[in-house]
Enzyme design. Structure first.
Site, short mmCIF file in Angstrom:
data_model
loop_
_atom_site.label_atom_id
_atom_site.label_comp_id
_atom_site.label_asym_id
_atom_site.label_seq_id
_atom_site.Cartn_x
_atom_site.Cartn_y
_atom_site.Cartn_z
N TYR A 162 0.83 -1.20 0.00
CA TYR A 162 0.00 0.00 0.00
C TYR A 162 0.88 1.27 0.00
CZ TYR A 162 -3.74 3.06 1.94
OH TYR A 162 -4.64 4.06 2.17
N LYS A 166 0.81 4.08 -2.91
CA LYS A 166 0.35 5.42 -2.56
C LYS A 166 1.39 6.48 -2.89
CE LYS A 166 -3.82 5.17 -0.96
NZ LYS A 166 -4.88 5.58 -1.90
P1 NAI Z 1 -13.59 3.03 1.72
O1 NAI Z 1 -13.29 1.57 1.69
O2 NAI Z 1 -14.76 3.46 2.53
O3 NAI Z 1 -13.76 3.57 0.27
C1 NAI Z 1 -13.07 3.06 -0.83
C2 NAI Z 1 -14.08 2.78 -1.92
O4 NAI Z 1 -13.40 2.39 -3.11
C3 NAI Z 1 -15.03 1.65 -1.57
O5 NAI Z 1 -16.37 2.09 -1.67
C4 NAI Z 1 -14.71 0.56 -2.60
O6 NAI Z 1 -15.83 -0.18 -3.03
C5 NAI Z 1 -14.15 1.37 -3.73
N1 NAI Z 1 -13.30 0.58 -4.61
C6 NAI Z 1 -12.38 -0.36 -4.27
N2 NAI Z 1 -11.81 -0.86 -5.36
C7 NAI Z 1 -12.36 -0.25 -6.42
C8 NAI Z 1 -12.17 -0.35 -7.82
N3 NAI Z 1 -11.28 -1.18 -8.35
N4 NAI Z 1 -12.91 0.45 -8.64
C9 NAI Z 1 -13.82 1.31 -8.12
N5 NAI Z 1 -14.05 1.43 -6.78
C10 NAI Z 1 -13.33 0.67 -5.95
O7 NAI Z 1 -12.27 3.77 2.26
P2 NAI Z 1 -11.92 5.30 2.55
O8 NAI Z 1 -11.30 5.36 3.87
O9 NAI Z 1 -13.04 6.15 2.25
O10 NAI Z 1 -10.75 5.53 1.53
C11 NAI Z 1 -10.79 6.39 0.42
C12 NAI Z 1 -9.38 6.59 -0.09
O11 NAI Z 1 -8.62 7.27 0.88
C13 NAI Z 1 -8.63 5.31 -0.39
O12 NAI Z 1 -7.83 5.50 -1.54
C14 NAI Z 1 -7.75 5.13 0.81
O13 NAI Z 1 -6.61 4.37 0.54
C15 NAI Z 1 -7.43 6.57 1.15
N6 NAI Z 1 -7.01 6.78 2.52
C16 NAI Z 1 -7.89 6.72 3.56
C17 NAI Z 1 -7.48 6.97 4.84
C18 NAI Z 1 -8.43 6.98 5.95
O14 NAI Z 1 -8.01 7.36 7.06
N7 NAI Z 1 -9.67 6.63 5.75
C19 NAI Z 1 -6.06 7.20 5.15
C20 NAI Z 1 -5.22 7.34 3.98
C21 NAI Z 1 -5.71 7.10 2.73
#
Ligand code: NAI
Length: 738
Positions: A162, A166
């Site tokens: 990851y 990233k």
């Molecule tokens: P989340 O899991 O709630 O949202 C991610 C969404 O991406 C999910 O709805 C999932 O279905 C969708 N997804 C996964 N693979 C996919 C694909 N191949 N095509 C289309 N959609 C896809 O997670 P969150 O926390 O909202 O994360 C959003 C972004 O922020 C991610 O990139 C995550 O790595 C990043 N992030 C989040 C942090 C946090 O504290 N929540 C910290 C650092 C980064």
């Protein structure tokens, strides 16, 4: 004023939940049309469902917003973008947010753990963004956000896959910011921290509650707004706090000595110094990074008693500084647009020292004046955006530090008086790159058009300190050369004072370089106070000539050339010395207080008084001999136009003069359809424009005047693609009987 996204089409990937959902709702609430993309996968990327995206779309629509769902994986970037185009006809903003986790300690990370993470985060962002890129480029607007993570920036146990993906997205973003800059496409990266299903297993419920996803959305919206000029930056955000990150580099240490092997022991011995962040620098580009390394080369190579090798040092500097004329010459910068109203013309006139104290300045200061017009040297303002926005640094073969740029020379030629409002577009290209030893000179040719009509031509000579010595040519036939003044006392001398706020006023016309306003910035450049813009003195000098020799009539102005020699300080007086030689006025500008020459080798070319007034531009009533030739050309085009178009493929414009005045204009279009002949100026763009008197034209056609001789003696003037005039034979040869 509230930030609106009305009319904008936004894609948020992975917006079926978590952070993405918040972004989608917030964009929609402010008027955007939103594509809610979500594969509906589980946290590790398994499974698939349309429910997640549908639910968010329903939520948006229930509040009266505009949204459609897309269920493709971000790896199908084309399809995701196509949904935006099908539903809303465009794509303006892409937030790359989709993500999954497959945490494992490094030793246990499987191929699949590695690949899946890279496919969703890095490859997915690449595919989606690439599919949107050309649409953004064409519309000259785009905002892109990449979602990185603190795990990438700092590393995090169990997240090797990851972290790598990233930080890969950050690298991608940094380069897109550079490639998109000239198209108003901005790309930034965020590292959010928020409660979501990705973090709920690793954070306490209390912490999760204070790290709401809705605290991240406002930053994403701002970064995506057209007002936001941020580009290529990285931000961390959470719990309502936002901070910006950048690179810091220690001053470091040179661990090599001339003519001695470089050893690991020397590195060890210098290690503390290498790692000492006292007085650290903050390089913000490859150029800045390289320049400081390259600047060490010369002392390193020349230090010590045994024969220095300057050639090797220069070659090393050249390859490191990356000047490659063969690659750079002919490269075009992205076209730029300049929209203006009388306000800009007046502001410019004030900037170059015009004042209502002088009643005949009113025609440039008052839009209600019956002769209201634009000062001819405003022609540089319309065109300078082409080079101001950093386009030069994106040119291959010019990988140099553009922070050390001086304006060397300027040439401006007007083909007609400038309008006082409208939209002008400029096309700039690198005409030549010269090696001046201490620096490099870049000749930048800029043609400025109103629609298809060429209004003016500028040649900027840009001197970049410290980038020379790459073994290139010192001079160029493409350079508009400065000319020394005649060796006699000047015919007219005008003394005019600049004000303390001259630079502060002039910069409002578009040259925002802090060197001209910010004392600390000026000090860095080695000046005691901020200096006046060279182009401001240029404007002063040009209007002195216009007043003394052309009755302040802008239509008499043809061209100006100036070499900038020394800076002027706001508040000093300019002494413009002028020599009249026919329609050419040579000039030199000095600072009166110091007698230092500031503008040298300068001249202004004027149109003769008789050519200027509109009556004199009207076609002459008396019959012209050339009419017969054009009548014959017209017949030939009728007979075999299609064949001529194939052979010639160019548009020619003729200006036929009689007694020194334009008597007729003709356009021969052998580029489109089966060709055409038209009396009058070109409505489109001529490839080449020939100016010749009625008598000489007929002599050339008859064969009694050699066209080359006519050209070199000034009887025949050629503008545009001079090589095309050779093709004239095809049209004129058979007309010799005339
Ligand atoms: P989340 O899991 O709630 O949202 C991610 C969404 O991406 C999910 O709805 C999932 O279905 C969708 N997804 C996964 N693979 C996919 C694909 N191949 N095509 C289309 N959609 C896809 O997670 P969150 O926390 O909202 O994360 C959003 C972004 O922020 C991610 O990139 C995550 O790595 C990043 N992030 C989040 C942090 C946090 O504290 N929540 C910290 C650092 C980064």
């Amino acid at each position: 004023m509230a930030l609106s996204f009305e009319g904008k089409v936004v894609l948020v990937t992975g917006s079926g939940g978590g952070l993405g959902r918040e972004y989608a709702l917030a964009f929609a609430e402010r008027g955007a049309s939103v594509v809610v993309n979500d594969l509906g996968a589980d946290i590790k990327g398994g499974g698939k469902s349309s429910a997640a995206a549908d639910k968010v779309v329903e939520e948006i629509r229930a509040k009266g917003g505009k949204a459609v769902a897309n269920y493709d994986s971000v790896e199908d970037g084309e399809k995701v973008i196509q949904t935006a185009l099908d539903a809303f006809g465009r794509i303006d903003i892409v937030v790359n947010n989709a993500g999954i986790l497959r945490d494992r300690s490094f030793a246990r990370t499987s191929d699949l753990d590695w690949d899946l993470i890279h496919r969703v985060h890095l490859r997915g962002s690449f595919f989606v963004t690439r599919a949107a890129w050309n649409h953004m480029k064409k519309q000259k607007f785009g905002r892109i956000v990449m979602t990185a993570s603190a795990a990438g920036i700092y590393g995090n146990f169990g997240q090797a896959n990851y972290s790598a993906a990233k930080l890969g997205m950050l690298g991608l973003s940094n380069t897109l910011a550079i490639e998109g800059r000239n198209y108003n496409i901005h790309c930034n990266t965020i590292a959010p921290v928020a409660g979501s299903r990705l973090t709920e297993t690793v954070m306490s419920p209390d912490l999760l509650a204070s790290l709401k996803p809705e605290y991240i959305a406002p930053m994403v919206l701002w970064l995506c707004h057209e007002q936001c000029q941020e580009n290529g930056a990285l931000f961390e955000a959470g719990a309502g706090w936002i901070g910006k990150l950048r690179w810091e580099r220690s001053l470091g240490s040179v661990v090599r000595q001339k003519n001695q092997p470089m050893t690991p022991e020397a590195v060890r011995d210098q290690w503390d110094k290498i790692c000492d962040f006292t007085d650290a620098t903050k390089p913000a580009s490859v150029q800045e990074s390289l320049q400081s390394i390259v600047s060490l080369l010369a002392p390193l190579e020349s230090d010590g008693e045994v024969g220095a090798n300057p050639t090797a040092a220069a070659a090393a500097a050249a390859s490191a500084s990356g000047v490659n004329p063969a690659q750079a010459v002919g490269q075009k910068l992205p076209p730029s647009t300049f929209v203006f109203t009388p306000t800009q013309c007046i502001l410019y006139a004030l900037g170059v020292g015009m004042s209502t104290k002088d009643p005949d300045h009113l025609r440039f200061l008052y839009e209600g004046h019956e002769d209201f017009g634009c000062l001819p040297t405003f022609g540089v303002i319309c065109s300078q955006a082409a080079m101001m926005d950093g386009g030069l640094s994106a040119i291959p073969g010019l990988n140099i530090d553009f922070t050390r740029v001086l304006h060397g020379e300027q040439y401006l030629e007007l083909y007609k008086p400038l309008p006082t409002s409208g939209t002008l577009t400029s096309e700039a290209s690198v005409a030549d790159v010269l090696d001046k030893g201490s620096g490099v000179v870049i000749l930048l040719d800029v043609n400025t058009f109103s629609g298809d009509e060429l209004i003016c031509f500028n040649q900027f000579s840009v001197f970049v300190v410290g980038a020379g010595g790459f073994g290139g040519r010192r001079t160029s036939e493409k350079a508009k050369a400065p000319l020394p003044p005649p060796k006699r006392a000047p015919d007219v001398v005008v003394i005019d004072s600049t004000t303390r706020d001259q630079a502060a006023l002039y910069r409002l016309s578009g040259d925002w370089n802090p060197l001209h306003i910010d004392p600390s910035f000026a000090a860095m450049g080695g000046f005691q106070t901020p200096i006046l813009h060279g182009l401001c003195s240029f404007g002063f000098a040009a209007r002195h000539v216009l007043k003394q020799f052309a009755d302040n009539d802008p239509s008499r102005f043809k061209a100006i050339k100036v070499r900038f020699v020394k800076p002027v300080l706001p508040g000093q007086s300019l002494q413009t010395e002028m020599w009249k030689e026919g329609n050419r006025i040579h000039l030199q500008c000095k600072v009166k207080e110091t007698d230092a020459v500031v503008l040298a080798g300068a001249y202004v070319d004027l149109h003769g008084a008789s050519e200027a007034s509109p009556e004199n531009l009207a076609p002459q009533a008396a019959a012209l001999q050339s009419e017969l030739v054009f009548a014959e050309i017209g017949r030939r085009i009728k007979d075999s136009g299609a064949e001529l178009v194939k052979k010639v493929n160019a548009v020619f414009a003729w200006e036929i003069t009689k007694d020194g005045k334009t008597a007729a204009e003709w356009t021969v279009d052998l580029k489109s359809g089966s060709g055409s002949l038209q009396r009058g100026p070109t409505s489109g763009k001529a490839d080449v424009t020939l100016t010749v008197s009625d008598e000489d034209f007929v002599e050339v056609v008859r064969g009694t005047l050699n066209p080359q001789k006519a050209f070199f003696s000034g009887k025949l003037k050629v503008r545009g693609n001079i090589m095309l005039s050779q093709k004239l034979e095809v049209i004129l040869k058979d007309n010799a009987k005339l």
